[in-house]
Design an enzyme around this catalytic site. Structure first.
Site, short mmCIF file in Angstrom:
data_model
loop_
_atom_site.label_atom_id
_atom_site.label_comp_id
_atom_site.label_asym_id
_atom_site.label_seq_id
_atom_site.Cartn_x
_atom_site.Cartn_y
_atom_site.Cartn_z
CB SER A 139 -0.87 0.04 1.26
OG SER A 139 -1.75 -1.03 1.27
CG HIS A 158 -3.79 -1.81 -3.46
ND1 HIS A 158 -2.96 -2.85 -3.15
CD2 HIS A 158 -3.92 -1.09 -2.34
CE1 HIS A 158 -2.61 -2.77 -1.89
NE2 HIS A 158 -3.18 -1.71 -1.37
CG HIS A 175 -4.88 -6.80 0.67
ND1 HIS A 175 -4.78 -5.88 -0.34
CD2 HIS A 175 -3.81 -6.60 1.48
CE1 HIS A 175 -3.69 -5.15 -0.15
NE2 HIS A 175 -3.08 -5.56 0.94
CE1 TYR A 230 -8.29 -4.66 2.26
CE2 TYR A 230 -6.40 -5.59 3.39
CZ TYR A 230 -6.95 -4.63 2.56
OH TYR A 230 -6.17 -3.65 2.04
CD GLU A 231 -8.30 -6.45 -2.52
OE1 GLU A 231 -8.66 -5.91 -3.57
OE2 GLU A 231 -7.19 -6.98 -2.36
CB ALA A 254 1.72 -0.07 4.37
CG MET A 257 -4.63 -5.73 7.41
SD MET A 257 -5.94 -4.60 6.97
CE MET A 257 -6.01 -3.56 8.45
CB SER A 258 -0.50 -7.95 2.76
OG SER A 258 0.63 -7.20 3.16
CG ASN A 309 -0.20 2.93 11.16
OD1 ASN A 309 -0.08 2.47 10.03
ND2 ASN A 309 -0.66 2.22 12.18
CG HIS A 369 -6.04 3.03 3.01
ND1 HIS A 369 -5.25 1.93 3.27
CD2 HIS A 369 -6.03 3.17 1.65
CE1 HIS A 369 -4.80 1.43 2.13
NE2 HIS A 369 -5.26 2.17 1.14
N1 HPA Z 1 -2.61 -2.40 11.16
C1 HPA Z 1 -2.81 -3.28 10.15
N2 HPA Z 1 -2.39 -3.05 8.92
C2 HPA Z 1 -1.74 -1.91 8.67
C3 HPA Z 1 -1.50 -0.97 9.67
C4 HPA Z 1 -1.96 -1.22 10.98
O1 HPA Z 1 -1.79 -0.43 11.93
N3 HPA Z 1 -0.83 0.07 9.09
C5 HPA Z 1 -0.66 -0.27 7.77
N4 HPA Z 1 -1.22 -1.46 7.52
#
Ligand code: HPA
Length: 276
Positions: A35, A66, A88, A90-91, A118, A215-216, A239, A251
């Protein structure tokens, strides 16, 4: 082969045939962009872009930031393929479908894979912008793309303690240090998403030994390892993970930090590919 794996095999073959009609490139190295890191594909020279929705059998990607595209070309004289817009779970993709790009790269002859993402920082000193080599991972989802696959032998995945290539990692750390780019080592924990974690979850993940959360990546790494690829994983901490700062997670922030580290990442990826 059972019906399911035969269908999978057929889809990869179909996709491969289509790609062979578009390019004669023979990539030996692949890179999956996370990401906010999509723009890294601009460093590919003499690029040939193939939209993933044009490729027969390729599952479609929907997430903001993406682009679903394969970028073939060269970097430092080496043939490469970059995957823009990973799939992903989650998609709504099944975990096996989410690793289609890896099976396709394996069929194309890719032997070395750099996986980027990310991630939220859990380790107290990992601020947004930190680059973290993935030394190991925790599969918190317990989902595995190899279930039901031919040759999905238990033994293979258990031979080594980590699926990430130790020698390549050592070289990568050296290259980063020579280039004056600070990097860290850490353990990545995979959650399904799409919700960000709760504060309680991050507390628990910290106790488990996770340094970053995302998440990947984990399914792709499992698939790539089973295909015999050498793997290097790199997280961009975008973050502080939930509860570790007063900020709300979003995001846009993830994409913005991706932009900020772009110059360093480009330099790093160039060095990695030159020396691969
Ligand atoms: N959590 C999950 N996935 C992420 C995060 C997060 O804080 N930051 C970027 N992708």
């Amino acid at each position: 082969m059972d019906d399911n794996s035969m269908a999978n095999h057929k889809e990869t073959e179909q996709a491969l045939r289509f790609i062979r009609q578009q390019t004669t490139n023979q990539p030996v190295l692949g890179l999956i962009l996370g990401s906010g890191l999509s723009a890294l594909a601009e460093m590919v020279e003499n690029p040939i872009h193939i939209e993933t929705h044009d490729i027969p059998g390729y599952p479609s990607s929907t997430v903001l930031g993406h682009k679903g595209r394969l970028v073939f070309g060269t970097i430092a004289g080496k043939q490469v393929v970059f995957v823009q817009g990973r799939l992903h779970v989650y998609e709504g993709h099944d975990v096996h479908a989410s690793t289609f790009p890896v099976r396709l790269m394996a069929a194309l002859g890719v032997q070395k894979l750099i996986v980027t993402n990310a991630a939220g920082g859990i380790h107290p000193s990992f601020k947004p912008g930190t680059l973290m080599w993935i030394t190991d991972h925790i599969n918190w989802t317990y989902r595995n793309p190899r279930i039901g696959s031919p040759g999905g032998s238990i033994a293979r995945d258990q031979i080594t303690g980590s699926l990430y290539d130790g020698a390549w990692l050592k070289q990568a750390r050296k290259l980063a240090s020579h280039a004056g780019i600070a990097t860290e080592n850490g353990t990545y924990l995979w959650t399904l998403g799409p919700s960000y974690e709760t504060k309680a979850e991050i507390k628990a993940f910290k106790l488990l030994g996770a340094d970053a959360v995302g998440m990947s990546t984990v399914p792709e790494v499992i698939e790539a390892h089973a295909a015999g690829m050498k793997i290097l994983g790199l997280s961009t901490i975008t973050n502080f993970a939930a509860g570790l700062s007063d900020d709300h997670l979003n995001h846009e922030e993830v994409l913005e930090v991706g932009q900020r580290v772009r110059v360093d990442l480009e330099r790093l990826v160039l060095e990695l590919i030159k020396n691969a």
